[in-house]
Design a protein around this motif. Sequence first.
Motif: not given
Ligand code: DOR
Length: 493
Positions: A341, A180, A186, A96, A343, A313-314, A345, A268, A184, A126, A94, A214, A359-360
């Motif tokens: 993954d 998805f 994002t 961004r 991702a 995390l997700s 932040h 994942h 969540h 996303n 990701h 996902h 999450p990420g």
């Molecule tokens: O933890 C995650 N973050 N899982 C995801 O599927 C998306 C991701 C994000 O885009 O931040």
Amino acid sequence: MTELHGQPVHAPGNSEQPAHEGPGQEGPGQEQPYDLVVTGVRLVSGDGVVAGGLAVSSGRIACLLGPRERPPARRTLDGGGRHLLPGLIDSHVHFRTPGLTHKEDWAHAGRAAVAGGVTTVIDMPNTLPPLHTAEEAHRKAELLAGTTLVDHRFHLGVTGDDPSPLRSVGPREATSVKVFLAGHHTAPDVVRDPAQLEKVFRTAAEAGLRLLLHAEDDAVFGLLDSWRGAPAGYGGYERHRPRSGGIVAVARVVELVRRHGTAVHVLHVSSAEEADLLTAAAHTGLPVTFEVTPHHLSFTATETSRTGARARLSPALRDRSDRERLWQAVVGGEVATLGSDHAPHTRAEKLRPPAEAPPGLPGVQEMLTAVHTGLRRRAPEDSPDAQLSCLARLLAERPAGLFGLDERKGRLRPGLDADFVLFDADERWMLAPGAIQSKCGWSAYEGWTMTGRVLRTVRRGETVYSHADGQAEFGSPDGRWLDARRPGDLVPR
Ligand code: DOR
Ligand code: ZN
């Protein structure tokens, strides 16, 4: 000069030298010297490891070389007996852009990628706005031109109410679509309605596109939240986003594949039960493959309390027994790809109260060395060659095959792009904050002692990353939007 196995060799970090272009020297079957000749390496493929080298012309691998062959070249690189892996393909990042560039951008993420041995990425849709159509893919590629070191492709996104844009997507734009099943922070497009999901599966099958899932069930999480409320601390996070969400979603996905024949790649995978279900589905001949991430192989749910939101995390991190089942799936060949993954932040976003912290985590830079470290720790008696061969399969060959890139990427083979990674499998080093290239500036692996280090990354014949004496150097940001072919058969190999 340095010592390796008692033999004096050139230190690889700074041994890219002008070649001796003596009179009368000719390459095998060619009059011009090669652009680059790499010698003294252990060439890694999914089938094994052999000592030798390779020659590069016009950005492509011209030929592989035996251990004693040294044809004339404009530049030479002595690998000093280290391993040479194919340039890695991270099919799950990701990065961004557009809309979320305060978290990450392609300049930083490209540096993170090549520092981790990744020369090709496939970016997730996303973003803000999300990527849904062939035209948007062309516009995004134009936006990225000249901004990043890493070659790239995109996965498209889809909305449940109108999957029709998938019908006008050709392999130039995408061979894969991310769906998805749970929302969540994002995840803008969540397909919750069963009838809509059915339509997405049918449309993708008709359009010859692979669906990337996902696979966590939003209704399961909604039900639990309505009873327990939002997570109050980092420690209890896994109870709010438990394996039941993943298991329910995976069972639904398998049933939809059975009905529509859609090729799917489940992302994942975090629990033993999901790995079992997906392996069983593939065993019955369904076109089902799955991915595992470095963080689900590296951490467990207890880390979420220790590391706080960084390890939130997700899908959530699970138990030690799940982690062990995922490792078995990696070494036993059940897993098709490893994906970072990546991702990111910002630190400030991650420090928000537990229910609001997104999450990420970043991971494209850490992936190869983290998984290699885990392989070594888990089975120190296994041969390093076999472990690297497994990584070449999961991080280069299989993603190239699944996403239609195998005519250009994924192997050290004449005719393919000269993408490769010089890797010291024995170097032990600590990941310090100063080495982190992602714009977010942090890593869940900070302070880890890693085994194995990327010394140099070459993409289309050019050095895009090199590392010597604690200093990183990068090439110029001329990463390309890659073309692909529609994967010949969408059934897993
Ligand atoms: O933890 C995650 N973050 N899982 C995801 O599927 C998306 C991701 C994000 O885009 O931040
Ligand atoms: Zn993701």
